[in-house]
Design a protein around this motif. Structure first.
Motif, PDB file in Angstrom:
ATOM      1  N   ASP A  39     -48.555  13.736  42.552  1.00 22.89           N
ATOM      2  CA  ASP A  39     -48.154  13.936  41.320  1.00 22.89           C
ATOM      3  C   ASP A  39     -46.807  13.321  40.996  1.00 22.89           C
ATOM      4  O   ASP A  39     -45.893  13.642  41.681  1.00 22.89           O
ATOM      5  N   ASN A  57     -50.055   2.588  35.424  1.00 23.68           N
ATOM      6  CA  ASN A  57     -50.574   3.005  34.273  1.00 23.68           C
ATOM      7  C   ASN A  57     -50.544   4.531  33.856  1.00 23.68           C
ATOM      8  O   ASN A  57     -50.556   4.983  32.948  1.00 23.68           O
ATOM      9  N   VAL A  63     -47.783  -0.376  32.153  1.00 24.48           N
ATOM     10  CA  VAL A  63     -48.677  -0.003  30.859  1.00 24.48           C
ATOM     11  C   VAL A  63     -47.807   0.887  30.072  1.00 24.48           C
ATOM     12  O   VAL A  63     -47.455   2.089  30.320  1.00 24.48           O
ATOM     13  N   ILE A  99     -57.646   4.353  30.176  1.00 16.61           N
ATOM     14  CA  ILE A  99     -57.383   3.039  30.437  1.00 16.61           C
ATOM     15  C   ILE A  99     -57.173   2.705  32.007  1.00 16.61           C
ATOM     16  O   ILE A  99     -57.697   1.535  32.454  1.00 16.61           O
ATOM     17  N   GLY A 105     -52.975   6.408  37.738  1.00 22.04           N
ATOM     18  CA  GLY A 105     -53.665   6.831  36.798  1.00 22.04           C
ATOM     19  C   GLY A 105     -55.108   6.231  36.617  1.00 22.04           C
ATOM     20  O   GLY A 105     -55.382   6.063  35.453  1.00 22.04           O
ATOM     21  N   ALA A 106     -55.756   6.197  37.682  1.00 27.51           N
ATOM     22  CA  ALA A 106     -57.126   5.366  37.569  1.00 27.51           C
ATOM     23  C   ALA A 106     -58.075   6.559  37.523  1.00 27.51           C
ATOM     24  O   ALA A 106     -59.310   5.888  37.693  1.00 27.51           O
ATOM     25  N   ASP A 114     -58.704  10.583  27.105  1.00 24.70           N
ATOM     26  CA  ASP A 114     -58.428  11.952  27.052  1.00 24.70           C
ATOM     27  C   ASP A 114     -57.059  12.195  26.413  1.00 24.70           C
ATOM     28  O   ASP A 114     -56.757  13.374  25.862  1.00 24.70           O
ATOM     29  N   MET A 115     -56.020  11.432  26.789  1.00 16.61           N
ATOM     30  CA  MET A 115     -54.646  11.487  25.992  1.00 16.61           C
ATOM     31  C   MET A 115     -54.583  11.872  24.349  1.00 16.61           C
ATOM     32  O   MET A 115     -53.963  12.324  24.124  1.00 16.61           O
ATOM     33  N   TRP A 128     -53.388   2.789  19.485  1.00 13.97           N
ATOM     34  CA  TRP A 128     -54.142   4.192  19.656  1.00 13.97           C
ATOM     35  C   TRP A 128     -55.538   4.031  20.435  1.00 13.97           C
ATOM     36  O   TRP A 128     -56.374   3.110  19.747  1.00 13.97           O
ATOM     37  N   THR A 129     -55.773   4.309  21.325  1.00 17.21           N
ATOM     38  CA  THR A 129     -56.908   4.209  21.998  1.00 17.21           C
ATOM     39  C   THR A 129     -57.760   5.478  22.430  1.00 17.21           C
ATOM     40  O   THR A 129     -56.983   6.570  22.821  1.00 17.21           O
ATOM     41  N   ALA A 138     -54.365   9.300  41.362  1.00 18.19           N
ATOM     42  CA  ALA A 138     -54.324  10.321  40.220  1.00 18.19           C
ATOM     43  C   ALA A 138     -53.957  11.651  41.024  1.00 18.19           C
ATOM     44  O   ALA A 138     -53.164  11.482  42.272  1.00 18.19           O
ATOM     45  N   ARG A 139     -53.699  12.542  40.162  1.00 16.76           N
ATOM     46  CA  ARG A 139     -53.131  13.873  40.824  1.00 16.76           C
ATOM     47  C   ARG A 139     -53.890  14.376  42.058  1.00 16.76           C
ATOM     48  O   ARG A 139     -53.471  15.245  42.766  1.00 16.76           O
ATOM     49  N   ALA A 158     -44.696  13.811  38.763  1.00 10.50           N
ATOM     50  CA  ALA A 158     -43.651  14.548  38.328  1.00 10.50           C
ATOM     51  C   ALA A 158     -42.716  14.782  39.417  1.00 10.50           C
ATOM     52  O   ALA A 158     -41.576  15.386  39.171  1.00 10.50           O
ATOM     53  N   ALA A 212     -60.612  13.681  41.477  1.00  9.57           N
ATOM     54  CA  ALA A 212     -60.622  13.125  40.118  1.00  9.57           C
ATOM     55  C   ALA A 212     -61.089  11.697  40.124  1.00  9.57           C
ATOM     56  O   ALA A 212     -61.275  10.972  39.139  1.00  9.57           O
TER      57      ALA A 212
HETATM   58  N1  LIG Z   1     -54.694   6.346  24.836  1.00  7.14           N
HETATM   59  C1  LIG Z   1     -53.753   5.721  23.980  1.00  7.14           C
HETATM   60  O1  LIG Z   1     -53.995   5.853  22.823  1.00  7.14           O
HETATM   61  C2  LIG Z   1     -52.633   5.077  24.782  1.00  7.14           C
HETATM   62  C3  LIG Z   1     -51.874   4.369  23.578  1.00  7.14           C
HETATM   63  C4  LIG Z   1     -50.457   3.514  24.330  1.00  7.14           C
HETATM   64  C5  LIG Z   1     -50.375   3.678  25.673  1.00  7.14           C
HETATM   65  N2  LIG Z   1     -51.234   4.471  26.433  1.00  7.14           N
HETATM   66  C6  LIG Z   1     -50.772   4.427  27.831  1.00  7.14           C
HETATM   67  O2  LIG Z   1     -51.711   3.975  28.788  1.00  7.14           O
HETATM   68  C7  LIG Z   1     -51.713   4.796  29.788  1.00  7.14           C
HETATM   69  C8  LIG Z   1     -53.146   5.426  30.081  1.00  7.14           C
HETATM   70  O3  LIG Z   1     -53.312   6.320  29.055  1.00  7.14           O
HETATM   71  P1  LIG Z   1     -54.732   7.007  28.828  1.00  7.14           P
HETATM   72  O4  LIG Z   1     -54.956   7.327  27.544  1.00  7.14           O
HETATM   73  O5  LIG Z   1     -55.857   6.203  29.574  1.00  7.14           O
HETATM   74  O6  LIG Z   1     -54.473   8.503  29.513  1.00  7.14           O
HETATM   75  P2  LIG Z   1     -55.455   9.429  30.186  1.00  7.14           P
HETATM   76  O7  LIG Z   1     -56.843   9.256  29.723  1.00  7.14           O
HETATM   77  O8  LIG Z   1     -54.868  10.983  29.689  1.00  7.14           O
HETATM   78  O9  LIG Z   1     -55.075   9.493  31.745  1.00  7.14           O
HETATM   79  C9  LIG Z   1     -53.898   9.626  32.300  1.00  7.14           C
HETATM   80  C10 LIG Z   1     -53.944   9.015  33.854  1.00  7.14           C
HETATM   81  O10 LIG Z   1     -52.822   9.230  34.216  1.00  7.14           O
HETATM   82  C11 LIG Z   1     -52.774  10.257  35.464  1.00  7.14           C
HETATM   83  N3  LIG Z   1     -51.549  11.086  35.534  1.00  7.14           N
HETATM   84  C12 LIG Z   1     -51.124  11.900  34.266  1.00  7.14           C
HETATM   85  N4  LIG Z   1     -50.257  12.644  34.637  1.00  7.14           N
HETATM   86  C13 LIG Z   1     -49.946  12.212  36.107  1.00  7.14           C
HETATM   87  C14 LIG Z   1     -49.089  12.762  36.852  1.00  7.14           C
HETATM   88  N5  LIG Z   1     -48.044  13.561  36.712  1.00  7.14           N
HETATM   89  N6  LIG Z   1     -49.085  12.353  38.249  1.00  7.14           N
HETATM   90  C15 LIG Z   1     -50.057  11.306  38.557  1.00  7.14           C
HETATM   91  N7  LIG Z   1     -50.880  10.851  37.535  1.00  7.14           N
HETATM   92  C16 LIG Z   1     -51.080  11.392  36.437  1.00  7.14           C
HETATM   93  C17 LIG Z   1     -54.051  10.853  35.257  1.00  7.14           C
HETATM   94  O11 LIG Z   1     -54.535  11.564  36.478  1.00  7.14           O
HETATM   95  P3  LIG Z   1     -55.062  12.983  36.628  1.00  7.14           P
HETATM   96  O12 LIG Z   1     -54.665  13.764  35.149  1.00  7.14           O
HETATM   97  O13 LIG Z   1     -56.593  12.974  36.990  1.00  7.14           O
HETATM   98  O14 LIG Z   1     -54.254  13.408  37.684  1.00  7.14           O
HETATM   99  C18 LIG Z   1     -54.943   9.879  34.811  1.00  7.14           C
HETATM  100  O15 LIG Z   1     -55.574   8.950  35.650  1.00  7.14           O
HETATM  101  C19 LIG Z   1     -50.567   5.842  29.679  1.00  7.14           C
HETATM  102  O16 LIG Z   1     -49.459   5.105  30.551  1.00  7.14           O
HETATM  103  C20 LIG Z   1     -50.368   5.998  28.213  1.00  7.14           C
HETATM  104  O17 LIG Z   1     -48.955   6.052  27.971  1.00  7.14           O
HETATM  105  C21 LIG Z   1     -52.217   5.063  25.900  1.00  7.14           C
END
Ligand SMILES: NC(=O)c1ccc[n+]([C@@H]2O[C@H](COP(=O)([O-])OP(=O)(O)OC[C@H]3O[C@@H](n4cnc5c(N)ncnc54)[C@H](OP(=O)(O)O)[C@@H]3O)[C@@H](O)[C@H]2O)c1
Length: 280
Positions: free
Chosen positions: A68, A95, A153, A23, A18-19, A204-205, A200-201, A42-43, A70, A47
């Motif tokens: 992916d 991650n 993560v 994060i 998920g790079a 995009d998520m 909370w960070t 990543a998928r 999933a 990306a």
């Molecule tokens: N942001 C927050 O507030 C927060 C808080 C607590 C924990 N976290 C955790 O921190 C981690 C990173 O979060 P983030 O906020 O940086 O998320 P993000 O910006 O949505 O990035 C998610 C990453 O995961 C990859 N990903 C998503 N679905 C995938 C799949 N089915 N197969 C392979 N790769 C996949 C994405 O790659 P592509 O979409 O490019 O394929 C992207 O690189 C997650 O585990 C999240 O649960 C985040």
């Protein structure tokens, strides 16, 4: 000894899932700064273009791998391809993760009783089932390393109650449990396993919340530090857990959440009522 050197990872081989952004991208760049060569996932590989450029700009090797999580079998395949490209693995930061979404990728914000089972299954497939498969596949490579660290993560959501995020919270709590079990099981093989729990960070998520101002402010107001975190505030903890700076730390859940998961007995921001112990 210079303690700062404990954060150096010269020549280490690291996989960060998920790079492509958020994060995970921040962690990949930080591990490159510390001296790691990297496999990033990543998928799609496209990306990962920015991440690869950022790592190579730091004069470290970067290999982009698409898959992916999933889909069954993909987690193990990513690990094998990463290990083959780097000649082994010393550090794995898993991650990649998802929140509840509908078929179009729009966030599902509804309590469990109003969510379809498919939404639950999709979160558990990526956040938990793929995590277990990835850990299983990473084990032989980490067992071969003399500086092995696995970081899952997770999330502060795995520590608190959060209606509408039941599937996410359950999957993140399970990651913490998995990190603890593996830490005990793999300690004799020299593999440390820890969880990192962001709060909370801004990524995009969480864009669905940060871009909706009343909701964004409301969420921040329930964080003792009173604000959202940036990605830069997560990477130091990831580097600590990945590096010899944490050589005696295993089975730990390192919480980086501005205090949001601290039980506060409802006292945050409130004035205590008078009591016999109150002084002027
Ligand atoms: N942001 C927050 O507030 C927060 C808080 C607590 C924990 N976290 C955790 O921190 C981690 C990173 O979060 P983030 O906020 O940086 O998320 P993000 O910006 O949505 O990035 C998610 C990453 O995961 C990859 N990903 C998503 N679905 C995938 C799949 N089915 N197969 C392979 N790769 C996949 C994405 O790659 P592509 O979409 O490019 O394929 C992207 O690189 C997650 O585990 C999240 O649960 C985040």
């Amino acid at each position: 000894m210079n303690a700062v050197d404990l954060f150096r990872l010269e020549g280490a081989r690291a996989l960060v899932t998920g790079a492509s952004r958020g994060i995970g991208k921040g962690i990949a760049e930080t591990l490159a700064d510390a001296g790691c060569d990297l496999a990033v996932t990543a998928r799609t590989t496209s990306a990962l273009d920015d991440t690869v450029r950022a790592v190579e700009g730091r004069r470290r090797k970067a290999v982009a791998i698409a898959g992916d999580l999933a889909e069954q079998g993909v987690a193990a395949d990513l690990v094998d391809r990463a290990a083959s490209a780097l000649g082994g693995l010393d550090i794995v930061v898993h991650n990649a993760g998802v929140t509840p979404m509908d078929e179009d990728g729009a966030p599902v914000v509804a309590p469990l009783q109003d969510q379809r089972q498919e939404v639950w299954d999709a979160v558990i497939a990526v956040n938990l089932n793929a995590t277990a498969a990835l850990c299983r596949a990473a084990h032989p490579y980490l067992a071969d390393s003399d500086r092995a660290s696995l970081v899952l993560v997770s999330s502060a959501a795995g520590l608190i109650g959060f209606p509408t995020l039941e599937s996410y919270g359950a999957s993140k709590a399970a990651q913490i449990s998995l990190a603890r079990s593996l830490a005990v099981g793999w300690a004799s093989q020299g593999i440390r396993v820890n969880a990192l729990c962001p709060g909370w960070t801004r990524t995009d998520m969480t864009a669905f919340a940060t871009e909706a101002e009343p909701l964004s402010d409301w969420l921040a107001s329930h964080v003792p530090l009173g604000r959202w975190a940036t990605v830069d505030e997560m990477v130091g903890a990831a580097l600590f857990l990945s590096s010899p700076a944490s050589s005696y730390v295993t089975g730990h859940a390192l919480v980086v959440d501005g205090g949001v998961s601290v039980p506060d007995a409802g006292m945050a921001g409130r004035t205590l009522p008078p009591s016999p112990f109150t002084t002027e």
